[in-house]
Write an enzyme that holds these catalytic residues in place. Sequence first.
Site, PDB file in Angstrom:
ATOM      1  N   HIS A  57       0.846  -1.364  -0.098  1.00  0.00           N
ATOM      2  CA  HIS A  57      -0.087   0.007   0.031  1.00  0.00           C
ATOM      3  C   HIS A  57       0.827   1.254   0.059  1.00  0.00           C
ATOM      4  CE1 HIS A  57      -2.645   3.123   2.104  1.00  0.00           C
ATOM      5  NE2 HIS A  57      -3.486   2.605   1.207  1.00  0.00           N
TER       6      HIS A  57
ATOM      7  N   HIS B 271      -0.328  11.187  -2.313  1.00  0.00           N
ATOM      8  CA  HIS B 271      -1.494  10.891  -1.625  1.00  0.00           C
ATOM      9  C   HIS B 271      -2.441  12.075  -1.205  1.00  0.00           C
ATOM     10  CE1 HIS B 271      -4.498   9.577   1.552  1.00  0.00           C
ATOM     11  NE2 HIS B 271      -4.710   8.538   0.833  1.00  0.00           N
TER      12      HIS B 271
HETATM   13  O1  G3P Z   1      -6.579   1.816  -2.814  1.00  0.00           O
HETATM   14  C1  G3P Z   1      -6.695   1.481  -1.468  1.00  0.00           C
HETATM   15  C2  G3P Z   1      -6.416   2.532  -0.743  1.00  0.00           C
HETATM   16  O2  G3P Z   1      -5.065   3.266  -0.904  1.00  0.00           O
HETATM   17  C3  G3P Z   1      -7.604   3.633  -0.684  1.00  0.00           C
HETATM   18  O3  G3P Z   1      -7.420   4.671   0.352  1.00  0.00           O
HETATM   19  O4  G3P Z   1      -6.911   6.615   1.284  1.00  0.00           O
HETATM   20  O5  G3P Z   1      -5.141   4.874   1.474  1.00  0.00           O
HETATM   21  O6  G3P Z   1      -5.587   5.954  -0.815  1.00  0.00           O
HETATM   22  P1  G3P Z   1      -6.016   5.538   0.479  1.00  0.00           P
HETATM   23 MG    MG Z   2      -4.580   4.720  -2.445  1.00  0.00          MG
END
Ligand code: G3P
Ligand code: MG
Length: 245
Positions: free
Chosen positions: A14, A56
Amino acid sequence: MNHTLCFNPPVIAHRGASGYAPENTFLAFVKAVELGIKWVEFDVMPAACGEPIIFHDDELVRTTGHQGSVVDYPYSYLQTLDAGSWFHSRFSGERIPTLQDMLVYLHEVRMNANIEIKTQPEHEEQLVLRILEVMAPYWKSGQTYLFSSFSISALKLLRQHAPTCLIGLLLDTWRDDWRQVADELQCVSINVNADIMTPDRVQAIKATNRAVLCYTVNSMERAEALFHWGVDAVFSDMPDKIVRR
Ligand code: G3P
Ligand code: MG
Protein backbone atom coordinates in the site's frame (compact mmCIF):
# COMPACT_ATOMS: atom_id res chain seq x y z
CA MET A 1 -11.83 -15.39 -8.47
CA ASN A 2 -11.72 -13.38 -11.64
CA HIS A 3 -9.25 -15.11 -13.95
CA THR A 4 -7.66 -11.83 -15.09
CA LEU A 5 -6.28 -11.08 -11.62
CA CYS A 6 -3.85 -13.23 -9.67
CA PHE A 7 -2.56 -12.35 -6.19
CA ASN A 8 0.25 -14.60 -4.99
CA PRO A 9 1.22 -13.71 -2.31
CA PRO A 10 -2.24 -12.30 -1.52
CA VAL A 11 -1.01 -8.84 -0.61
CA ILE A 12 -0.60 -5.47 -2.30
CA ALA A 13 2.03 -3.08 -0.94
CA HIS A 14 0.00 0.00 0.00
CA ARG A 15 1.66 3.21 -1.30
CA GLY A 16 4.66 0.87 -1.70
CA ALA A 17 5.94 -0.87 1.42
CA SER A 18 4.99 2.33 3.24
CA GLY A 19 5.52 0.92 6.74
CA TYR A 20 9.26 0.77 6.01
CA ALA A 21 9.99 3.70 3.69
CA PRO A 22 8.24 6.99 2.89
CA GLU A 23 4.93 6.31 1.13
CA ASN A 24 4.67 6.76 -2.63
CA THR A 25 8.42 7.34 -3.07
CA PHE A 26 10.71 5.08 -5.06
CA LEU A 27 12.25 3.67 -1.90
CA ALA A 28 8.87 2.30 -0.80
CA PHE A 29 8.58 0.42 -4.09
CA VAL A 30 12.18 -0.79 -3.99
CA LYS A 31 11.40 -2.16 -0.53
CA ALA A 32 8.31 -3.96 -1.86
CA VAL A 33 10.52 -5.63 -4.49
CA GLU A 34 13.05 -6.63 -1.81
CA LEU A 35 10.23 -8.23 0.20
CA GLY A 36 9.19 -10.37 -2.78
CA ILE A 37 5.84 -8.65 -3.22
CA LYS A 38 4.19 -8.90 -6.66
CA TRP A 39 1.65 -6.06 -6.45
CA VAL A 40 1.91 -2.43 -5.38
CA GLU A 41 -0.71 0.28 -5.00
CA PHE A 42 -0.06 3.98 -5.42
CA ASP A 43 -2.02 7.21 -5.76
CA VAL A 44 -1.86 9.41 -8.84
CA MET A 45 -2.85 13.07 -9.00
CA PRO A 46 -2.00 15.93 -11.34
CA ALA A 47 0.58 18.64 -10.71
CA ALA A 48 -0.34 22.15 -11.90
CA CYS A 49 1.40 21.47 -15.24
CA GLY A 50 -0.80 18.38 -15.77
CA GLU A 51 1.99 15.88 -15.07
CA PRO A 52 0.56 12.82 -13.24
CA ILE A 53 2.55 12.38 -10.03
CA ILE A 54 2.60 9.78 -7.27
CA PHE A 55 1.17 11.45 -4.17
CA HIS A 56 -1.65 10.79 -1.71
CA ASP A 57 -2.82 13.96 0.03
CA ASP A 58 -4.30 17.07 -1.62
CA GLU A 59 -2.05 19.11 0.65
CA LEU A 60 1.72 18.89 0.64
CA VAL A 61 2.37 19.46 4.33
CA ARG A 62 2.15 15.97 5.89
CA THR A 63 4.81 14.33 3.74
CA THR A 64 6.93 17.31 2.62
CA GLY A 65 6.52 19.92 5.37
CA HIS A 66 5.59 22.45 2.66
CA GLN A 67 2.40 24.50 3.01
CA GLY A 68 0.13 24.48 -0.05
CA SER A 69 -1.88 22.26 -2.38
CA VAL A 70 -0.34 19.87 -4.90
CA VAL A 71 -2.46 21.20 -7.78
CA ASP A 72 -1.02 24.70 -7.34
CA TYR A 73 2.56 23.73 -8.18
CA PRO A 74 4.14 22.46 -11.38
CA TYR A 75 6.24 19.33 -11.18
CA SER A 76 9.39 21.39 -11.78
CA TYR A 77 8.79 22.78 -8.28
CA LEU A 78 7.32 19.68 -6.63
CA GLN A 79 10.38 17.64 -7.57
CA THR A 80 12.54 19.93 -5.42
CA LEU A 81 10.61 19.04 -2.24
CA ASP A 82 11.89 16.55 0.33
CA ALA A 83 9.28 13.76 0.56
CA GLY A 84 11.40 11.50 2.78
CA SER A 85 12.51 13.34 5.93
CA TRP A 86 9.06 13.30 7.54
CA PHE A 87 9.35 9.50 7.72
CA HIS A 88 12.97 9.34 8.93
CA SER A 89 16.04 11.53 8.52
CA ARG A 90 17.82 8.75 6.64
CA PHE A 91 15.32 9.20 3.80
CA SER A 92 16.09 12.92 3.49
CA GLY A 93 15.99 14.23 -0.07
CA GLU A 94 13.71 11.50 -1.46
CA ARG A 95 11.62 12.99 -4.26
CA ILE A 96 7.98 12.84 -5.35
CA PRO A 97 8.00 10.55 -8.43
CA THR A 98 6.10 11.03 -11.68
CA LEU A 99 3.85 8.26 -12.97
CA GLN A 100 6.08 8.07 -16.03
CA ASP A 101 9.22 7.38 -13.99
CA MET A 102 7.38 4.92 -11.76
CA LEU A 103 6.14 2.92 -14.75
CA VAL A 104 9.68 2.61 -16.10
CA TYR A 105 10.84 1.21 -12.75
CA LEU A 106 7.87 -1.13 -12.26
CA HIS A 107 8.40 -2.52 -15.73
CA GLU A 108 12.10 -3.15 -15.01
CA VAL A 109 11.21 -5.17 -11.93
CA ARG A 110 8.06 -6.75 -13.44
CA MET A 111 5.76 -5.45 -10.71
CA ASN A 112 1.96 -5.43 -11.07
CA ALA A 113 0.24 -2.21 -10.02
CA ASN A 114 -3.05 -0.87 -8.74
CA ILE A 115 -3.12 2.72 -9.91
CA GLU A 116 -5.52 4.74 -7.75
CA ILE A 117 -6.63 7.94 -9.47
CA LYS A 118 -7.20 10.92 -7.18
CA THR A 119 -8.90 13.78 -8.99
CA GLN A 120 -10.71 17.03 -8.65
CA PRO A 121 -13.76 17.33 -10.93
CA GLU A 122 -12.39 20.16 -13.07
CA HIS A 123 -9.21 18.20 -13.90
CA GLU A 124 -10.68 14.72 -14.31
CA GLU A 125 -10.74 14.18 -18.06
CA GLN A 126 -7.39 15.88 -18.56
CA LEU A 127 -5.81 13.62 -15.93
CA VAL A 128 -7.38 10.42 -17.25
CA LEU A 129 -6.23 11.19 -20.79
CA ARG A 130 -2.73 12.06 -19.61
CA ILE A 131 -2.50 8.85 -17.56
CA LEU A 132 -3.54 6.79 -20.57
CA GLU A 133 -1.01 8.59 -22.75
CA VAL A 134 1.80 7.87 -20.27
CA MET A 135 0.70 4.24 -19.96
CA ALA A 136 0.41 3.57 -23.68
CA PRO A 137 3.83 1.83 -24.01
CA TYR A 138 3.02 -0.50 -21.11
CA TRP A 139 -0.30 -2.10 -22.07
CA LYS A 140 1.41 -5.18 -23.50
CA SER A 141 4.28 -5.25 -21.02
CA GLY A 142 3.19 -8.54 -19.45
CA GLN A 143 2.37 -6.92 -16.11
CA THR A 144 -1.15 -6.34 -14.85
CA TYR A 145 -2.42 -2.80 -14.22
CA LEU A 146 -5.60 -2.39 -12.21
CA PHE A 147 -7.11 1.11 -12.03
CA SER A 148 -9.30 2.31 -9.20
CA SER A 149 -10.73 5.55 -7.88
CA PHE A 150 -13.22 6.84 -5.34
CA SER A 151 -14.46 9.03 -8.19
CA ILE A 152 -17.08 7.16 -10.23
CA SER A 153 -16.94 9.88 -12.88
CA ALA A 154 -13.18 9.35 -13.28
CA LEU A 155 -13.78 5.62 -13.70
CA LYS A 156 -16.48 6.30 -16.31
CA LEU A 157 -14.03 8.48 -18.26
CA LEU A 158 -11.43 5.75 -17.97
CA ARG A 159 -13.84 3.12 -19.31
CA GLN A 160 -14.87 5.46 -22.13
CA HIS A 161 -11.29 6.12 -23.24
CA ALA A 162 -9.80 2.69 -22.44
CA PRO A 163 -12.51 0.10 -23.14
CA THR A 164 -10.36 -2.91 -22.24
CA CYS A 165 -8.51 -1.66 -19.15
CA LEU A 166 -9.00 -3.38 -15.77
CA ILE A 167 -11.00 -1.36 -13.26
CA GLY A 168 -11.67 -1.93 -9.58
CA LEU A 169 -14.53 -0.18 -7.81
CA LEU A 170 -13.11 1.49 -4.70
CA LEU A 171 -15.46 1.76 -1.71
CA ASP A 172 -14.68 3.56 1.54
CA THR A 173 -18.31 3.35 2.61
CA TRP A 174 -20.68 0.63 1.44
CA ARG A 175 -23.14 1.36 -1.33
CA ASP A 176 -26.10 -0.91 -2.00
CA ASP A 177 -25.93 -0.22 -5.74
CA TRP A 178 -22.33 -1.51 -5.97
CA ARG A 179 -23.29 -4.26 -8.41
CA GLN A 180 -25.05 -1.92 -10.80
CA VAL A 181 -22.08 0.48 -10.76
CA ALA A 182 -19.58 -2.37 -11.14
CA ASP A 183 -21.54 -3.86 -14.05
CA GLU A 184 -21.74 -0.51 -15.80
CA LEU A 185 -17.98 0.03 -15.41
CA GLN A 186 -17.21 -3.66 -16.11
CA CYS A 187 -15.17 -3.83 -12.92
CA VAL A 188 -13.02 -6.91 -12.30
CA SER A 189 -12.61 -6.21 -8.59
CA ILE A 190 -14.25 -4.45 -5.67
CA ASN A 191 -11.67 -2.77 -3.41
CA VAL A 192 -13.22 -2.19 -0.01
CA ASN A 193 -12.26 -0.58 3.28
CA ALA A 194 -11.66 -3.59 5.57
CA ASP A 195 -13.60 -1.85 8.37
CA ILE A 196 -16.89 -2.17 6.45
CA MET A 197 -16.35 -5.69 5.11
CA THR A 198 -18.61 -8.56 6.21
CA PRO A 199 -18.79 -12.22 5.17
CA ASP A 200 -22.11 -11.57 3.37
CA ARG A 201 -20.61 -8.73 1.34
CA VAL A 202 -17.63 -10.87 0.35
CA GLN A 203 -19.98 -13.67 -0.74
CA ALA A 204 -22.15 -11.28 -2.75
CA ILE A 205 -19.14 -9.91 -4.62
CA LYS A 206 -17.62 -13.36 -5.19
CA ALA A 207 -20.93 -14.52 -6.65
CA THR A 208 -20.38 -11.99 -9.46
CA ASN A 209 -16.95 -13.54 -10.26
CA ARG A 210 -15.05 -10.46 -9.13
CA ALA A 211 -11.96 -10.26 -6.97
CA VAL A 212 -12.42 -8.85 -3.46
CA LEU A 213 -9.60 -6.67 -2.15
CA CYS A 214 -9.50 -5.01 1.28
CA TYR A 215 -7.51 -2.06 2.63
CA THR A 216 -5.58 -1.34 4.81
CA VAL A 217 -4.60 -4.47 6.75
CA ASN A 218 -1.42 -4.54 8.84
CA SER A 219 -1.95 -7.60 11.02
CA MET A 220 -1.92 -11.25 10.03
CA GLU A 221 -4.83 -12.00 12.37
CA ARG A 222 -7.07 -9.52 10.55
CA ALA A 223 -5.87 -10.75 7.16
CA GLU A 224 -6.56 -14.37 8.11
CA ALA A 225 -10.15 -13.53 9.05
CA LEU A 226 -10.65 -11.74 5.71
CA PHE A 227 -9.08 -14.60 3.73
CA HIS A 228 -11.35 -17.02 5.59
CA TRP A 229 -14.35 -15.01 4.33
CA GLY A 230 -13.04 -15.28 0.78
CA VAL A 231 -11.12 -12.02 0.33
CA ASP A 232 -8.53 -12.48 -2.43
CA ALA A 233 -5.87 -10.01 -1.26
CA VAL A 234 -5.30 -7.17 1.17
CA PHE A 235 -3.50 -3.86 0.85
CA SER A 236 -0.84 -3.56 3.53
CA ASP A 237 1.82 -1.05 4.60
CA MET A 238 3.84 -4.01 5.90
CA PRO A 239 3.18 -6.61 3.21
CA ASP A 240 5.78 -9.05 4.53
CA LYS A 241 3.53 -9.53 7.59
CA ILE A 242 0.81 -10.99 5.37
CA VAL A 243 1.20 -14.58 4.20
CA ARG A 244 -1.48 -17.14 3.40
CA ARG A 245 -1.13 -19.89 6.01
O1 G3P B 1 -6.64 1.80 -2.88
C1 G3P B 1 -6.76 1.43 -1.55
C2 G3P B 1 -6.47 2.59 -0.63
O2 G3P B 1 -5.23 3.15 -1.00
C3 G3P B 1 -7.51 3.65 -0.65
O3 G3P B 1 -7.36 4.62 0.32
O4 G3P B 1 -6.67 6.82 1.15
O5 G3P B 1 -5.06 4.93 1.22
O6 G3P B 1 -5.65 5.99 -0.94
P1 G3P B 1 -6.14 5.64 0.45
MG1 MG C 1 -4.52 4.72 -2.29
